[in-house]
Design a protein around this motif. Structure first.
Motif, mmCIF file in Angstrom:
data_model
loop_
_atom_site.group_PDB
_atom_site.id
_atom_site.type_symbol
_atom_site.label_atom_id
_atom_site.label_comp_id
_atom_site.label_asym_id
_atom_site.label_seq_id
_atom_site.Cartn_x
_atom_site.Cartn_y
_atom_site.Cartn_z
ATOM 1 N N ALA A 95 0.779 -1.147 -0.096
ATOM 2 C CA ALA A 95 0.136 0.105 0.129
ATOM 3 C C ALA A 95 0.957 1.273 -0.017
ATOM 4 O O ALA A 95 0.593 2.068 -0.720
ATOM 5 N N ILE A 155 -5.695 -2.643 -0.229
ATOM 6 C CA ILE A 155 -4.720 -1.547 -0.782
ATOM 7 C C ILE A 155 -5.657 -0.589 -1.981
ATOM 8 O O ILE A 155 -5.285 0.582 -1.674
ATOM 9 N N CYS A 178 -5.993 3.285 -1.693
ATOM 10 C CA CYS A 178 -5.205 4.253 -2.487
ATOM 11 C C CYS A 178 -6.087 4.800 -3.762
ATOM 12 O O CYS A 178 -5.681 5.864 -4.192
#
Ligand code: FAD
Length: 308
Positions: free
Chosen positions: A275, A303, A307
């Motif tokens: 990440a 992740i 993100c």
């Protein structure tokens, strides 16, 4: 839509997802259920890996052995057909030259054209288990650049049109004598007609940035998409470098080793590391981030949630 158009028109970096076709015996619904968690993040396309047949020698009863080609997974074409008909996303089948004649590849391209697939990732593929050096099929492909050329020839003769991606190695392909010649060879693929590049996984972003700078200096102008995989088990500290000729940074490897007995902790450490890599890449002008999911959704989904 072609990946080149998606890359040209996207306002911000997007996630791209790579899946491995399931082993035989898995149902269509199980496949779709394994892909569904990624769709919340609207990946504009899904890559589907391709696996050459394995060769088995079986005793024939008279003291001799006969050679058999064994396919353990559903074909990438069938997986692409299922995903394409169920989700609102493009599919990118991987094409590997290894084990294929040019005639077989032409049949494969005909199938893809028939299915309305406009995107492929063109790769050479690897040796069979037990082989020391890559050997193309007679009349087949020695390098991925030859496959790219052949796809462009196919387009002309068959009134087809594909966007072609190719692979690259920030830590050098294991067969290349040095990084500079590996980048020269990467440029051959681009000069042959590749539209964009996806890199092998890496665990140190500095390696990717240096590689990207070298590619640009060598005159490679097409988009370069970094490839990431979250480390998920302590064993991978050993197996990934062996399988993919890459380095695991000391800090990550030591942290995993310290928690080697705790599976959940290792999974968490690998996810956190990836990440952080992804967030840093997004701050450094990448067009997309490609995730090697290798059959696991949870860590990649975590992740993506953080993100994107
Ligand atoms: P090439 O580009 O042909 O390079 C292979 C080697 O030959 C390199 O060392 C290169 O420097 C050298 N070379 C290239 N051209 C020349 C030349 N003209 N003269 C001398 N040397 C040359 N494998 C699978 O089996 N299935 C998959 O689905 C798959 N997906 C992948 C996805 C990505 C994003 C990546 C990066 C790799 C993937 N691979 C896959 C692995 C890939 O098949 C292997 O890494 C393979 O060993 C090399 O493939 P390539 O297309 O990079 O080969």
């Amino acid at each position: 839509m072609k990946i080149s158009e998606i890359l040209a028109h996207s306002q911000r970096p997007f996630p791209s997802i790579e899946i491995v076709p399931p082993l035989k015996g898995i149902s269509k619904d199980e496949l779709l259920a394994s892909v569904a968690p990624f769709m919340d993040f609207h990946p504009p396309y899904i890559n589907v890996t391709c696996h050459r047949d394995e060769i088995e020698y079986r005793p024939s009863g008279d003291g001799r052995y006969t050679r058999h080609a064994v396919r353990r997974r559903i074909s990438e074409t069938a997986v692409c057909a299922v995903i394409q008909s169920h989700f609102d996303t493009e599919v990118v089948p991987h094409l590997i030259g290894a084990g294929m004649t040019r005639e077989q590849m032409e049949c494969q391209l005909q199938d893809l054209k028939f299915m309305g697939i406009e995107n492929v990732l063109a790769l050479r593929g690897d040796c069979l288990a037990g082989e020391k050096r890559f050997t193309p099929e007679p009349g087949g492909y020695r390098y991925a650049s030859e496959l790219v050329e052949d796809i462009r020839r196919f387009e002309q003769s068959q009134n087809a049109s594909f966007c072609i991606g190719v692979g690259a190695y920030p830590e050098k392909h294991f067969e290349a004598p040095n990084p500079e010649m590996d980048i020269e060879n990467l440029k051959r693929k681009v000069d042959a007609g590749a539209d964009y590049i996806i890199t092998q996984m890496f665990f140190d972003n500095a390696v990717f940035y240096a590689f990207r700078d070298k590619c640009r200096a060598a005159g490679i102008a097409v988009p370069i998409i970094p490839g990431l995989k979250p480390l998920s088990t302590a064993r991978q500290v050993q197996t990934l470098p062996e399988a993919f000729s890459l380095d695991i940074p000391l800090e990550l490897a030591s942290e995993i080793r310290r928690h080697a007995e705790d599976k959940a902790a290792c999974y968490e450490i690998g996810t956190r590391w990836c990440a952080a890599q992804c967030a840093d890449l997004l701050a450094h002008d990448v067009p997309a981030v490609h995730f090697y999911t290798m059959g696991r959704a949870d860590n990649v989904v975590t992740i993506l949630r953080e993100c994107f």
